[in-house]
Motif scaffolding. Structure first.
Motif, PDB file in Angstrom:
ATOM      1  N   UNK A 267       0.943  -1.104  -0.022  1.00 17.47           N
ATOM      2  CA  UNK A 267       0.145  -0.064  -0.115  1.00 17.47           C
ATOM      3  C   UNK A 267       0.583   1.514   0.081  1.00 17.47           C
ATOM      4  N   UNK A 268       2.433   1.400   0.081  1.00 15.53           N
ATOM      5  CA  UNK A 268       2.954   2.275  -0.235  1.00 15.53           C
ATOM      6  C   UNK A 268       2.727   2.931  -1.080  1.00 15.53           C
ATOM      7  N   UNK A 269       3.989   4.339  -1.022  1.00 17.21           N
ATOM      8  CA  UNK A 269       4.412   5.316  -1.778  1.00 17.21           C
ATOM      9  C   UNK A 269       5.416   4.504  -2.508  1.00 17.21           C
ATOM     10  N   UNK A 270       6.668   4.162  -1.361  1.00 23.73           N
ATOM     11  CA  UNK A 270       7.209   3.273  -2.081  1.00 23.73           C
ATOM     12  C   UNK A 270       8.107   1.865  -1.526  1.00 23.73           C
ATOM     13  N   UNK A 271       8.222   1.731  -0.287  1.00 18.93           N
ATOM     14  CA  UNK A 271       8.209   0.033   0.120  1.00 18.93           C
ATOM     15  C   UNK A 271       8.041  -0.450   1.483  1.00 18.93           C
ATOM     16  N   UNK A 272       8.992  -1.089   1.853  1.00 20.03           N
ATOM     17  CA  UNK A 272       8.182  -1.629   2.948  1.00 20.03           C
ATOM     18  C   UNK A 272       8.883  -0.094   4.349  1.00 20.03           C
ATOM     19  N   UNK A 273       8.015  -0.011   5.173  1.00 20.11           N
ATOM     20  CA  UNK A 273       8.690   0.705   6.591  1.00 20.11           C
ATOM     21  C   UNK A 273       8.323   2.395   6.658  1.00 20.11           C
ATOM     22  N   UNK A 274       7.886   2.402   5.124  1.00 17.61           N
ATOM     23  CA  UNK A 274       7.420   3.428   5.372  1.00 17.61           C
ATOM     24  C   UNK A 274       6.026   3.835   5.380  1.00 17.61           C
ATOM     25  N   UNK A 275       6.394   4.645   7.236  1.00 16.66           N
ATOM     26  CA  UNK A 275       4.738   4.743   7.555  1.00 16.66           C
ATOM     27  C   UNK A 275       4.169   6.181   6.615  1.00 16.66           C
ATOM     28  N   UNK A 276       3.006   6.531   6.913  1.00 15.50           N
ATOM     29  CA  UNK A 276       2.585   7.934   6.641  1.00 15.50           C
ATOM     30  C   UNK A 276       2.396   7.740   4.972  1.00 15.50           C
ATOM     31  N   UNK A 277       3.136   6.666   4.037  1.00 14.74           N
ATOM     32  CA  UNK A 277       2.531   6.720   2.881  1.00 14.74           C
ATOM     33  C   UNK A 277       1.589   6.082   1.740  1.00 14.74           C
ATOM     34  N   UNK A 278       1.372   5.795   0.827  1.00 13.43           N
ATOM     35  CA  UNK A 278       0.080   5.910   0.619  1.00 13.43           C
ATOM     36  C   UNK A 278      -0.130   6.257  -0.992  1.00 13.43           C
ATOM     37  N   UNK A 279      -0.201   4.970  -1.767  1.00 13.19           N
ATOM     38  CA  UNK A 279       0.221   4.773  -2.866  1.00 13.19           C
ATOM     39  C   UNK A 279      -1.348   4.941  -3.090  1.00 13.19           C
ATOM     40  N   UNK A 280      -1.773   5.856  -4.587  1.00 12.65           N
ATOM     41  CA  UNK A 280      -3.182   6.146  -5.708  1.00 12.65           C
ATOM     42  C   UNK A 280      -4.132   4.617  -5.323  1.00 12.65           C
ATOM     43  N   UNK A 281      -5.218   4.608  -5.268  1.00  8.21           N
ATOM     44  CA  UNK A 281      -6.242   3.451  -4.764  1.00  8.21           C
ATOM     45  C   UNK A 281      -5.827   2.756  -6.062  1.00  8.21           C
ATOM     46  N   UNK A 282      -5.518   4.022  -8.120  1.00  7.02           N
ATOM     47  CA  UNK A 282      -5.864   3.251  -9.116  1.00  7.02           C
ATOM     48  C   UNK A 282      -4.730   2.263  -8.834  1.00  7.02           C
ATOM     49  N   UNK A 283      -3.335   2.866  -8.185  1.00  9.52           N
ATOM     50  CA  UNK A 283      -3.195   2.241  -8.435  1.00  9.52           C
ATOM     51  C   UNK A 283      -2.511   0.049  -7.739  1.00  9.52           C
ATOM     52  N   UNK A 284      -3.572   0.610  -6.469  1.00  8.87           N
ATOM     53  CA  UNK A 284      -3.542  -1.025  -5.753  1.00  8.87           C
ATOM     54  C   UNK A 284      -5.014  -1.755  -7.061  1.00  8.87           C
ATOM     55  N   UNK A 285      -5.800  -1.452  -7.280  1.00  9.26           N
ATOM     56  CA  UNK A 285      -6.493  -1.534  -8.315  1.00  9.26           C
ATOM     57  C   UNK A 285      -6.086  -2.834  -9.560  1.00  9.26           C
ATOM     58  N   UNK A 286      -5.418  -1.749 -10.048  1.00 12.40           N
ATOM     59  CA  UNK A 286      -4.404  -2.380 -11.027  1.00 12.40           C
ATOM     60  C   UNK A 286      -3.495  -3.056 -10.399  1.00 12.40           C
ATOM     61  N   UNK A 287      -2.746  -3.058  -9.739  1.00 10.53           N
ATOM     62  CA  UNK A 287      -2.226  -4.296  -9.456  1.00 10.53           C
ATOM     63  C   UNK A 287      -2.477  -5.421  -8.849  1.00 10.53           C
ATOM     64  N   UNK A 288      -3.598  -4.868  -8.359  1.00 11.23           N
ATOM     65  CA  UNK A 288      -4.600  -6.529  -7.678  1.00 11.23           C
ATOM     66  C   UNK A 288      -5.259  -7.219  -8.955  1.00 11.23           C
ATOM     67  N   UNK A 289      -5.625  -6.122 -10.031  1.00 10.87           N
ATOM     68  CA  UNK A 289      -6.370  -6.847 -10.741  1.00 10.87           C
ATOM     69  C   UNK A 289      -5.391  -7.496 -12.198  1.00 10.87           C
ATOM     70  N   UNK A 290      -3.790  -7.366 -11.945  1.00 11.61           N
ATOM     71  CA  UNK A 290      -2.638  -8.370 -12.772  1.00 11.61           C
ATOM     72  C   UNK A 290      -2.432  -9.139 -11.969  1.00 11.61           C
ATOM     73  N   UNK A 291      -2.460  -9.608 -10.785  1.00 13.24           N
ATOM     74  CA  UNK A 291      -2.454 -10.664 -10.439  1.00 13.24           C
ATOM     75  C   UNK A 291      -3.632 -11.724 -10.388  1.00 13.24           C
ATOM     76  N   UNK A 292      -4.653 -10.922 -10.481  1.00 15.06           N
ATOM     77  CA  UNK A 292      -5.562 -12.001 -10.645  1.00 15.06           C
ATOM     78  C   UNK A 292      -5.431 -12.319 -12.414  1.00 15.06           C
ATOM     79  N   UNK A 293      -5.089 -11.352 -13.137  1.00 16.66           N
ATOM     80  CA  UNK A 293      -4.942 -11.531 -14.139  1.00 16.66           C
ATOM     81  C   UNK A 293      -3.830 -13.076 -15.034  1.00 16.66           C
ATOM     82  N   UNK A 294      -2.671 -13.231 -14.135  1.00 20.88           N
ATOM     83  CA  UNK A 294      -1.939 -13.956 -14.053  1.00 20.88           C
ATOM     84  C   UNK A 294      -1.728 -14.954 -13.029  1.00 20.88           C
ATOM     85  N   UNK A 295      -3.806 -15.394 -13.002  1.00 19.59           N
ATOM     86  CA  UNK A 295      -3.465 -16.849 -11.964  1.00 19.59           C
ATOM     87  C   UNK A 295      -2.658 -16.449 -10.772  1.00 19.59           C
ATOM     88  N   UNK A 296      -2.724 -15.717  -9.936  1.00 18.27           N
ATOM     89  CA  UNK A 296      -2.056 -15.263  -8.816  1.00 18.27           C
ATOM     90  C   UNK A 296      -3.404 -13.908  -7.757  1.00 18.27           C
TER      91      UNK A 296
END
Length: 652
Positions: A267-296
């Motif tokens: 969920x981070x804007x960058x990586x692990x351990x980033x308190x207070x960092x958030x990516x755009x909801x659209x990024x998570x929507x795309x990344x989760x969909x990419x997992x589904x599209x690849x059987x994951x």
């Protein structure tokens, strides 16, 4: 394995007080429900080394006054959420300062991760030390005392180590620690011994409990390492150093191993351990969909605040993505990939270095942008179902691989090879018949390719290729598809021209791409060239070669270049699911790729070659019927307007 998991990091310093003081069962449950979470990885032990529960095998965090792990498991199970349990295996900073002699060392005695004890950071343990028994006891304690739904062990793998335990062991065996092959054997044995100890610690108490050993990357070609796990979790945070190219490459290999797979983003804007960092909801929507599209299935990384309070903004963000995943699950479970092309991974074929990484990355990008259906394979994979096998840049042919590929060609398959691929290990000959003979590496740098065919976007020209390549001569059974041209001279002190490199001398220097009985060979490391330079001519040259070898693509679509398409079969439901995705990452800050805008796409058409009569075509999860026509073995349809991810179901 559940579809909607959160990986709840909790690496919490002993310098912070009031640990878990704001934990509330009700608030914990409310956030899980808000996030549509059905599984959450919770912590027994963190990188700092502390336990988050009463422990005799470890020490509880000095500022924690209750059983946080037990409370989290109880709260989650009460609402039907599973709880795999995390233990930091490779890092334990508390213990590192007490037993520095157990830490991984390089040949100069330098430490792994943090370089010394005067720099803030962690230090990695060698499993060829008494630390292994301590870790096993910690795992046994968790499995015995808690209703864990799995065990996640972090920061492990085959590690190079020259600590005194490893040096003493290699000398006991009669070898010199300067003997690299002997040391590699020891390092491999150390990891397998660790994995066996963890397996016994878990499965002697709870047979069948899921166990995963995380190293941040599932190494292609090492099925023996993959099979040490009960399932795979593909850590791939696009903004955390992995980038958006890593997950498709990793997932297209992992799905073929026949194991359950989770795609792990954050969920981070960058990586692990980033308190207070958030990516755009659209990024998570795309990344989760990419997992589904690849059987994951999906795991999203978060980090719990030291007080134990779950973050409202985070679970609102996660919930926007997981709400959509929940609606799509019925079409994404128990699927198998349908693919025309097999990419033999350079890493899997024994080229783990930078050259192999660039070859693999460039090849996956070429395949994605050309909307080819592909799997990433290793030397053990069955190739019989693929129309084309790609050997990217650096895969020389030993006898076992020659036997495998020769059998594949005999049944009608074709090969696309580039650079050193297809050559014997000494580079003296082609082991497959591409209708050409090699004559050593290019001297000219760069050189140029003049194709004998027209590119879709450009008129014919001498196109610069920056990568290294091979000088070849056409044989009588080969067909030239384009010629190579050299530059006037290489850039040097007294021979340079203009700002970058010397132009082509416009003289034919021999074939640059040829076709023979085995398939097509291009003389340059074109996939690495594309990974590094992203040249339009290189992409269209490779797409031309692939299209020439593929008699018929299973899926054809007019998606934009950054679109992704996959085809998954749900055999039990007698249907295919065609996934279409679109998002375009942009660069922000210093080399951070982000997704923010999800444009609406219209008039996206697709043609799918099918093996049987299709009864209906509909959109999922909307269940909206989609008009289609079926003729000459193909189904044709045009999608209504959509954004981010659309599934089209072909029901036979």
């Amino acid at each position: 394995m559940r579809f909607r998991q959160v990986h709840l990091d909790f690496h919490t310093s002993e310098a912070i007080e009031e640990i878990g003081s704001h934990f509330s069962k009700q608030q914990f449950q409310e956030m899980l429900q808000l996030g549509h979470v059905d599984s959450i990885t919770v912590f027994s032990k963190c990188h700092h080394g502390w336990a988050y529960h009463p422990s005799t095998a470890n020490e509880m965090h000095p500022h924690l006054s209750f059983d946080l792990l037990g409370a989290q498991i109880e709260a989650a199970h009460e609402i039907g959420v599973k709880t795999p349990v995390y233990l930091s295996a490779g890092l334990d900073e508390k213990l590192a300062r007490r037993h520095p002699e157990w830490l991984i060392r390089d040949p100069q005695e330098k430490l792994s991760w943090s370089p010394d004890f005067m720099t803030p950071g962690y230090h990695q343990f060698c499993m060829n030390t008494p630390y292994l028994d301590i870790l096993a006891a910690q795992v046994r304690e968790v499995v015995t005392r808690y209703d864990a739904d799995g065990i996640f062990l972090d920061i492990v793998g085959v590690r190079e180590c020259y600590c005194q335990s490893c040096v003493a062991e290699i000398r006991r065996r009669g070898f010199d620690p300067r003997d690299l092959e002997a040391m590699r054997t020891l390092w491999e044995e150390t990891y397998f011994r660790y994995a066996k100890a963890m397996d016994e610690a878990v499965h002697a108490i709870k047979p069948g409990l899921p166990v995963f050993h995380n190293s941040g990357h599932v190494k292609r070609g090492r099925r023996d390492l993959a099979k040490l796990n009960t399932h795979l979790e593909l850590e791939s945070l696009p903004t955390g150093g992995w980038g958006y190219d890593h997950f498709p490459l990793s997932a297209r290999y992992a799905q073929g191993l026949g194991m359950d797979v989770l795609g792990m983003t954050g969920k981070f804007h960058t990586s692990w351990g980033e308190f207070g960092g958030y990516k755009h909801p659209n990024a998570l929507k795309y990344e989760t969909a990419l997992s589904l599209a690849n059987g994951a299935r999906i795991s999203i990384g978060d980090q719990l605040h030291p007080t134990g309070l779950m973050d409202l903004a985070t679970y609102t963000l996660i919930g926007e993505a997981f709400r959509e995943v929940e609606a799509k699950e019925a079409w994404c479970a128990d699927v198998t990939s349908i693919a025309d092309v097999a990419l033999l991974s350079a890493e899997a074929a024994g080229e783990p270095g930078t050259a192999g990484q660039q070859a693999d990355t460039g090849a996956v990008r070429i395949l994605l942008e050309g909307h080819y259906l592909f799997d990433v394979v290793d030397t053990e994979s069955d190739l019989s179902s693929y129309s084309v096998v790609i050997l990217p840049d650096v895969i020389t042919i030993d006898e076992p691989l020659k036997t495998k590929l020769t059998a594949y060609l005999a049944q009608g398959g074709k090969i696309l090879a580039t650079g050193r691929s297809g050559l014997s290990p000494d580079g003296s000959r082609f082991e497959l018949d591409f209708g050409a003979t090699p004559h050593g590496a290019f001297v000219s740098n760069p050189s140029y390719f003049r194709p004998d065919f027209e590119l879709p976007s450009l008129r014919n020209a001498s196109f610069v290729i920056y990568a290294d390549g091979q000088d070849i001569q056409l044989n009588s059974n080969g067909t030239q598809l384009g010629s190579r041209e050299n530059s006037y001279f290489n850039r040097d002190l007294f021979t340079f021209c203009s700002h970058q490199h010397t132009p082509s001398n416009l003289q034919d220097a021999g074939p640059g791409m040829v076709e023979g009985p085995a398939g097509i060979y291009a003389a340059w490391n074109l996939f690495a060239d594309y990974a590094l330079k992203g040249s339009l001519p290189v992409k269209e040259i490779l797409h031309y070669a692939l299209d020439r070898l593929l008699e018929r693509k299973t899926v054809r679509t007019n998606l934009p270049a950054q679109g992704v398409t996959t085809l998954q079969a749900q055999t039990d439901n007698n249907r295919w699911i065609h996934h279409l995705l679109y998002a375009s990452p942009v660069r922000r800050g210093q080399n951070v790729e982000v997704i923010e805008d999800l444009p609406v796409l219209s008039d996206i058409a697709a043609t799918v070659t099918v093996p049987a009569q299709v009864r209906e075509v509909y959109l999922a999860p909307q269940r909206t019927p989609l008009p289609f026509r079926q003729e000459n073995g193909s189904v044709h349809y045009t999608l209504p307007s959509w954004s981010c991810h659309q599934m089209v179901v072909l029901q036979f």
